[in-house]
Scaffold this active site. Structure first.
Site, PDB file in Angstrom:
ATOM      1  N   TYR A 178       0.838  -1.203   0.000  1.00  0.00           N
ATOM      2  CA  TYR A 178       0.000   0.000   0.000  1.00  0.00           C
ATOM      3  C   TYR A 178       0.876   1.256   0.000  1.00  0.00           C
ATOM      4  CZ  TYR A 178      -3.421  -3.607   0.968  1.00  0.00           C
ATOM      5  OH  TYR A 178      -4.190  -4.741   0.875  1.00  0.00           O
ATOM      6  N   ASP A 268       2.220 -13.503   4.418  1.00  0.00           N
ATOM      7  CA  ASP A 268       1.658 -12.984   5.663  1.00  0.00           C
ATOM      8  C   ASP A 268       0.584 -13.931   6.205  1.00  0.00           C
ATOM      9  OD1 ASP A 268       1.675 -10.770   7.521  1.00  0.00           O
ATOM     10  OD2 ASP A 268      -0.395 -10.478   6.901  1.00  0.00           O
TER      11      ASP A 268
END
Ligand code: ADP
Ligand code: SF4
Length: 698
Positions: A178, A268
Site C-alpha cells: 500500500y 503474511d
C-alpha cells in the site's frame, strides 16, 4: 485458569489507552462493508465478547483514491460513513475491549475501478503489475508535493472521523504494497526529492502520516503503525543490521504501538500446508530491541504455550490473531477459564481469505457461525434449546456428521452417531495424512473431543448402516452425512464431465487414500483444480514415482490462487520433480500411453504413462438416503420423524461447506429454517446521498 497462562491476561498500556489483556485481534479483511454494517458490528462484537482485548476493523479507506472495488473494504470517506463504524465500536466496547481502525490508502495497489481517480504512487510504478486482480491497464500517477499534502489531510480527516465513531486505536498502514509501504521501498520509490533516496528520506511520508494521525488522536486515542518488514529485513543498511532495523529505529517511539507483519498475503497469511505456526518470528524478532513501545504480531497462534513463549522470550507484547479469532472468537475466554482443550483451532486452510477474494463476507471451515452472527443470530457458543425431547441419528462421522451431532447435542437432543469406519472423521482422517495437511485433522479432533464428553451422545464407529438398521431408530430425526466419492469421469472441451475412463490402471483419489500405489510413470489428471490433484502429485513424486500433472486450467491447482497457495503449489511440485502440463485435456489411456490435447489448438501428443489418477468429479454417496426415501420404502413406514442429507452427501464441496451444512441442519431442527429466512442488512446514513456534493455545486 492454568497459572502458566496468567501472563496472557495482563493489561498492556498503548499510549493513552489500555488493552485489558494481550489478545489482540489484528486488522483483517471481513468482506463486510458499509453495505452491511450490522453484520460487521456483530462479527467484530462477538470477538470482544470472546475475550479479545483489542478488536480491529479490516482496511478502511480514507479517500476515493483508495478504492479497491470490487474487493470489499471499509470506508471513511465522509461523515456519512461514521454511523456504520459507530455500530462496530459500540459492539466492541459493550464487552470492555478496545476498538482499532486500520486507516488505509492503497496507492498503486488499487485500481480505483469505481471512483476512476488515477491511482497514486511515489514513482509511477504499479504494484504486482502482472498479477490478475492488480492489473488495471492504467499506470499510477507520480505524486507531486500537493498530492502528498492531500493524502496527509485525508489521513487526518479519516482519523478525526474515526475518533468520532468511537475508535480507541488509529492506524497508519505501511504494509503489503500500500501507499506508505511503496514510499519505504526503493523498488517503488525512485524519487529525487526529500521523500526518496536514503532510508531517512523514504521514511518521511510515514513519519508525516504518524504526525497527522497523532494530531487528530489528541490525548484520547492511541496511534499504531502497521508495517511489513520482510523485504526490508533482507536489505543491507549502512549503519544498521538491515533496512528494517533502520526504519523501525528512525520511527522507534513515535507510534504508541507497532503491528508487524510480512509483505504479501501469501507469506503474511500462509496456509498451514506451507507455513508453520509462528512463521513470522525470524522477520520480526528484533523489534523489542529497537523500540520501547508495545509490539503485536501474528503467526496463526492457537496454542497458549506458544503465545506465552512469544511474550516471555520478548518477541511480542500482544498476541495478534486474525484467523485464530475467526475460527474461535472465544479462544481467550477458553484459556481464561481453563478450557483450552475446547479451543476450535484454525486449520490454516485459508478459505476465509478465499471469501474475501470472492468479494463476500467471511466464511470459515472451523466456525460455521462466522459472518452469521447477525444475519442468522448464530452465536458461536450459545444454542437455542431443543424444540422437544427428541432423538437424532447421524449416519456418517465426517465433518458434516460430526458438526450436526455436536450442535444437536449442544441444543439438548439425544444423539447417536454411526460410521462404517473404525476411525471417526470421514474425509479429514484420510486427507490429513497427505503432505502438509495434518492440521486439517483438527476439524475432527475438536468435534470428537467435545462429543466424547457429552452424556447425551453415543458414538458407534465401525457401524455401516443399511436401511433396515435405521428401522431400529424409529422416532428419530435422521441425518444422512455419508459423504461423496471421486469418480473416473473425464472432462470435455466444453468443460463438462463426460463418460468414465475404465481400466485397471485408472484410479481416483479414494483409491490412493485407501493405499493403492499406482504404477509409474503416473499421470494425475486434475480438473477439480483445488488442492487434491496437486497434493497427490507432490506425494507420489516425493515417493520416487515419475509423475506428470495435467490440467485443462492455466496453472496447477488453479483455484488455490484464492487461498494464497498457488505460488507455493508450483514451487512444491517443481521441488518434488513433478512434470506440470497445463491447458490440456486427457483423451484416452491404453495402459502404456496417454493421449492428450491442447484445449485451444486441439494439437495432440502422447505421454508414456502406465497409470492415470483422475481428480475431477465427485458424486454424493446418497444411496442410503435414496433407499430410505424411495416411494416404495418411505420414512413414514419406518416412523422416522424427519430425514435429511447434509454435507458432501447433499452436494460435494470443500470441508467448509460440509461443516456449514451439518451446522445449519442442527440449528434449524424444529425451527423456522434460516436457509431462506435470514436478516438482510441495509446501509446507515445520516445525510441523503450526495448532500455534500450538491451543496458544493450550489
Ligand atoms: P462429509 O464431508 O460430508 O462429512 P465425509 O466423506 O467426510 O463426508 O464423511 C462421510 C462418512 O460417512 C465416512 O466416514 C463414511 O465412512 C461414512 N458412511 C458412509 N456411508 C455410511 C453408512 N451407510 N453407514 C455408516 N457410515 C457411513
Ligand atoms: Fe482458519 Fe480455515 Fe477458518 Fe480461515 S477458514 S480461520 S484458515 S479454519
Amino acid at each position: 485458569m492454568n497459572k502458566r497462562y496468567e501472563v496472557l491476561f495482563e493489561p498492556v498500556s498503548i499510549g493513552p489507552v489500555t488493552a485489558p489483556n494481550r489478545f489482540y485481534q489484528v486488522p483483517h479483511a471481513s468482506g463486510m462493508t458499509e453495505a452491511n454494517p450490522r453484520v460487521r458490528a456483530a462479527f467484530r462484537g462477538v470477538k470482544a465478547e470472546g475475550g479479545w482485548g483489542v478488536v480491529s476493523t479490516g482496511a478502511v479507506s480514507i479517500h476515493p483514491s483508495s478504492d479497491d472495488s470490487p474487493l470489499p473494504h471499509g470506508r471513511l470517506w465522509d461523515d456519512n460513513d461514521i454511523a456504520s463504524h459507530e455500530m462496530t465500536c459500540d459492539a466492541i466496547h459493550e464487552h470492555g475491549a478496545l476498538a482499532a481502525v486500520e486507516l488505509w490508502h492503497g496507492g498503486a495497489s488499487v485500481m480505483n475501478r469505481t471512483s476512476r481517480i488515477t491511482p497514486y504512487s511515489p514513482s509511477g510504478i504499479p504494484w504486482a503489475a502482472t498479477h490478475v486482480g492488480f492489473m488495471g491497464n492504467l499506470k499510477p500517477r507520480i505524486m507531486d508535493k500537493q498530492d502528498i499534502k492531500d493524502v496527509l489531510r485525508w489521513q487526518y480527516e479519516g482519523a478525526l472521523r474515526s475518533r468520532q465513531a468511537g475508535f480507541d486505536i488509529l492506524y497508519v498502514y505501511a504494509g503489503m504494497g500500500y501507499l506508505p509501504y511503496e514510499f519505504l521501498l526503493d523498488d517503488y520509490n525512485r524519487r529525487a526529492d526529500d521523500y526518496g533516496g536514503s532510508v531517512a528520506n523514504r521514511v518521511r511520508f510515514v513519519r508525516e502520516l504518524l504526525d497527522v494521525t497523532k494530531e487528530a488522536a489528541g490525548e484520547k486515542c492511541a496511534v499504531a503503525i502497521r508495517i511489513s518488514l520482510e523485504v526490508l529485513r533482507g536489505r543491507l543498511s549502512d549503519n544498521y543490521e538491515s533496512e528494517a532495523h533502520e526504519v523501525v529505529s528512525l520511527l522507534s517511539d513515535l507510534p504508541d504501538l507497532w503491528d508487524v507483519k510480512m509483505d504479501a498475503s501469501p507469506t503474511d497469511c500462509g496456509s498451514s500446508r506451507f507455513r508453520q505456526e509462528g512463521a513470522h518470528e525470524p522477520t520480526i524478532d528484533f523489534m523489542k530491541q529497537v523500540t520501547d513501545k508495545p509490539v503485536v504480531g501474528v503467526g496463526r497462534f492457537t496454542s497458549p504455550d506458544t503465545m506465552v513463549s512469544q511474550v516471555n522470550r520478548g518477541i511480542l507484547d500482544l498476541i495478534g490473531g486474525a484467523r485464530a479469532s475467526i475460527a474461535d472468537p472465544f479462544l481467550p475466554e477458553k484459556i481464561r477459564s481453563g478450557k483450552e482443550d475446547q479451543i476450535r483451532e484454525c486449520i490454516g486452510c485459508n478459505l476465509c481469505i478465499a471469501s474475501w477474494h470472492d468479494g463476500v463476507p467471511v466464511r470459515c471451515t472451523q466456525n460455521a457461525t462466522a459472518g452469521e452472527e447477525w444475519r442468522k443470530s448464530w452465536h458461536p457458543e450459545q444454542f437455542k434449546p431443543a424444540h422437544a425431547d427428541e432423538n437424532v441419528l447421524v449416519v456418517g462421522g465426517g465433518p458434516a456428521g460430526l458438526e450436526a451431532a455436536l450442535v444437536a447435542a449442544k441444543r439438548g437432543y439425544q444423539v447417536t452417531l454411526a460410521d462404517g469406519m473404525q476411525q471417526l472423521g470421514g474425509r479429514v482422517t484420510l486427507e490429513a495424512r497427505l503432505p502438509g495437511l495434518s492440521a486439517w485433522r483438527r476439524v475432527a479432533d475438536y468435534r470428537l473431543h467435545a462429543l466424547k464428553q457429552m452424556e447425551s451422545v453415543s458414538l458407534y464407529p465401525g457401524s455401516q448402516l443399511e436401511p433396515d438398521d435405521i428401522a431400529e431408530f424409529s422416532d428419530h430425526h435422521v441425518v444422512i452425512a455419508t459423504g461423496a466419492r471421486w469418480t473416473k469421469s473425464l472432462y470435455s472441451a466444453s468443460e463438462v464431465p463426460v463418460g468414465e475412463m475404465e481400466g485397471p490402471s485408472v484410479h481416483t483419489p479414494d483409491d490412493l487414500m485407501a493405499g493403492i500405489v499406482p504404477e509409474a510413470p503416473v499421470l494425475i489428471y486434475d480438473f477439480d483444480n483445488y488442492y487434491m490433484g496437486g497434493v497427490l502429485a507432490e506425494n507420489l513424486a516425493s515417493k520416487g514415482l515419475k509423475t506428470f500433472y495435467l490440467t485443462p486450467a492455466g496453472h496447477a491447482s488453479a483455484w488455490t490462487i484464492m487461498t494464497n497457495e498457488q505460488p507455493f503449489v508450483h514451487a512444491a511440485l517443481h521441488k518434488a520433480g513433478v512434470i506440470v502440463l497445463t491447458q490440456s485435456l486427457l483423451l484416452e489411456h491404453d495402459g502404456e500411453r496417454a493421449r492428450i490435447s491442447n484445449i485451444f489448438t486441439g494439437n495432440e501428443e502422447c505421454l508414456a504413462v502406465c497409470s492415470v489418477v483422475i481428480v475431477g468429479l465427485r458424486l454424493p454417496n446418497d444411496s442410503l438416503f435414496r433407499r430410505l426415501t424411495s416411494s416404495s420404502d418411505n420414512p413414514e413406514q419406518r416412523n422416522i420423524r424427519s430425514i435429511e442429507r447434509v454435507g458432501d452427501c447433499l452436494a460435494p464441496g470443500a470441508i467448509m461447506h460440509a461443516v456449514y451444512s451439518g451446522h445449519s441442519w442442527a440449528r434449524n431442527l424444529g425451527c423456522v429454517s434460516t436457509e431462506d429466512n435470514y436478516l438482510r442488512d441495509l446501509p446507515v446514513s445520516i445525510n441523503p446521498p450526495g448532500a455534500a456534493i450538491r451543496k458544493f455545486n450550489d
